[in-house]
Design a protein around this motif. Structure first.
Motif, mmCIF file in Angstrom:
data_model
loop_
_atom_site.group_PDB
_atom_site.id
_atom_site.type_symbol
_atom_site.label_atom_id
_atom_site.label_comp_id
_atom_site.label_asym_id
_atom_site.label_seq_id
_atom_site.Cartn_x
_atom_site.Cartn_y
_atom_site.Cartn_z
ATOM 1 N N SER A 1 0.862 -1.182 0.000
ATOM 2 C CA SER A 1 0.000 0.000 0.000
ATOM 3 C C SER A 1 0.895 1.227 0.000
ATOM 4 O O SER A 1 1.776 1.351 0.862
ATOM 5 N N ILE B 1 -1.302 4.797 6.476
ATOM 6 C CA ILE B 1 -1.840 5.616 7.559
ATOM 7 C C ILE B 1 -0.816 5.598 8.687
ATOM 8 O O ILE B 1 -0.424 4.528 9.154
ATOM 9 N N LEU C 1 -7.852 5.349 15.151
ATOM 10 C CA LEU C 1 -7.450 5.174 13.755
ATOM 11 C C LEU C 1 -7.542 3.709 13.341
ATOM 12 O O LEU C 1 -8.025 3.383 12.250
ATOM 13 N N THR D 1 -11.337 2.626 13.135
ATOM 14 C CA THR D 1 -12.148 3.251 12.083
ATOM 15 C C THR D 1 -11.653 2.918 10.685
ATOM 16 O O THR D 1 -12.412 3.019 9.714
ATOM 17 N N THR D 2 -10.393 2.514 10.556
ATOM 18 C CA THR D 2 -9.847 2.190 9.232
ATOM 19 C C THR D 2 -9.667 0.692 9.032
ATOM 20 O O THR D 2 -9.344 0.253 7.930
ATOM 21 N N VAL E 1 -7.256 -1.132 9.916
ATOM 22 C CA VAL E 1 -5.869 -1.580 9.852
ATOM 23 C C VAL E 1 -5.462 -2.101 11.223
ATOM 24 O O VAL E 1 -5.989 -1.664 12.250
#
Length: 212
Positions: free
Chosen positions: A85, A89, A103, A106-107, A109
């Motif tokens: 990727s 982030i 983070l 919500t993502t 990862v």
């Protein structure tokens, strides 16, 4: 708590020119699910995950197909830069741990590269946060006691299920200091004061069994 106090360091990284097989071996050796990718100068260029390599490297099994499946001589992608990727982030090392947790949730990862002045210094993962939250109440309580002692206060603290109830500070300024000190201890999830009646019960409620 701050990210830098919890992150894994030094981070396990892989070069963007390394083979995908090299990345797979690093995943296995270090028991991680994602790694920051760096270039020859050590700059962060992306992130590679287990999902990235699984998608590329797992071959179809000819035994379950009626007709042979055409296989190329080599995988279409062979180096890390091909599958990583390219817009990772990241989170600053001085960010609050709660920011990193938000983070990740919500993502979706599982880990984040940690940067300090644009330089890669570590990785914070869900597993790192779970490790902190798993600390025993006894260890958390002892750490808070020690912080109070070092700052010259004889406040009392009791910890249950990660919730600290502090007895001693009455005025707002003292409660603010006590909260600042206690919130820096790994594993703390909430802080209450025994002298405050507006916060509800001091401990998390335990569901009672329904009568038969």
């Amino acid at each position: 708590m701050l990210v830098r106090e919890v992150m894994s360091q030094p981070p396990v990284t892989v070069n963007d020119t390394a083979t995908i097989k090299t990345a797979i071996m690093l995943f296995e050796r270090h028991d991680v699910s994602a790694m920051p990718v760096i270039d020859a100068a050590g700059h962060l260029t992306g992130v590679i995950s287990e999902a990235d390599v699984i998608r590329e490297m797992v071959m179809p099994d000819q035994r379950v197909h009626e007709k042979p499946v055409h296989l190329s001589a080599l995988p279409l992608h062979t180096v890390v830069a091909d599958v990583m990727s390219t817009h990772p982030i990241t989170v600053p090392s001085e960010a609050e741990l709660a920011t990193a947790a938000e983070l990740m949730t919500t993502t979706a990862v599982k880990s984040l590269p940690v940067l300090h002045r644009h330089r890669l210094v570590g990785v914070i993962s869900r597993r790192d946060i779970i490790r902190v939250l798993a600390r025993t109440d006894e260890r958390i309580e002892a750490d808070i006691d020690e912080l109070f002692r070092q700052t010259g206060y004889d406040w009392l603290v009791e910890v249950r299920e990660g919730v600290a109830v502090i007895d001693g500070p009455v005025v707002e300024s003292e409660q603010g200091l006590a909260q600042t000190l206690a919130s820096s201890v790994p594993g703390i999830v909430a802080i209450r004061f025994a002298t405050s009646r507006s916060q509800g019960p001091p401990w998390p409620s335990t569901p009672r069994s329904s009568p038969h």
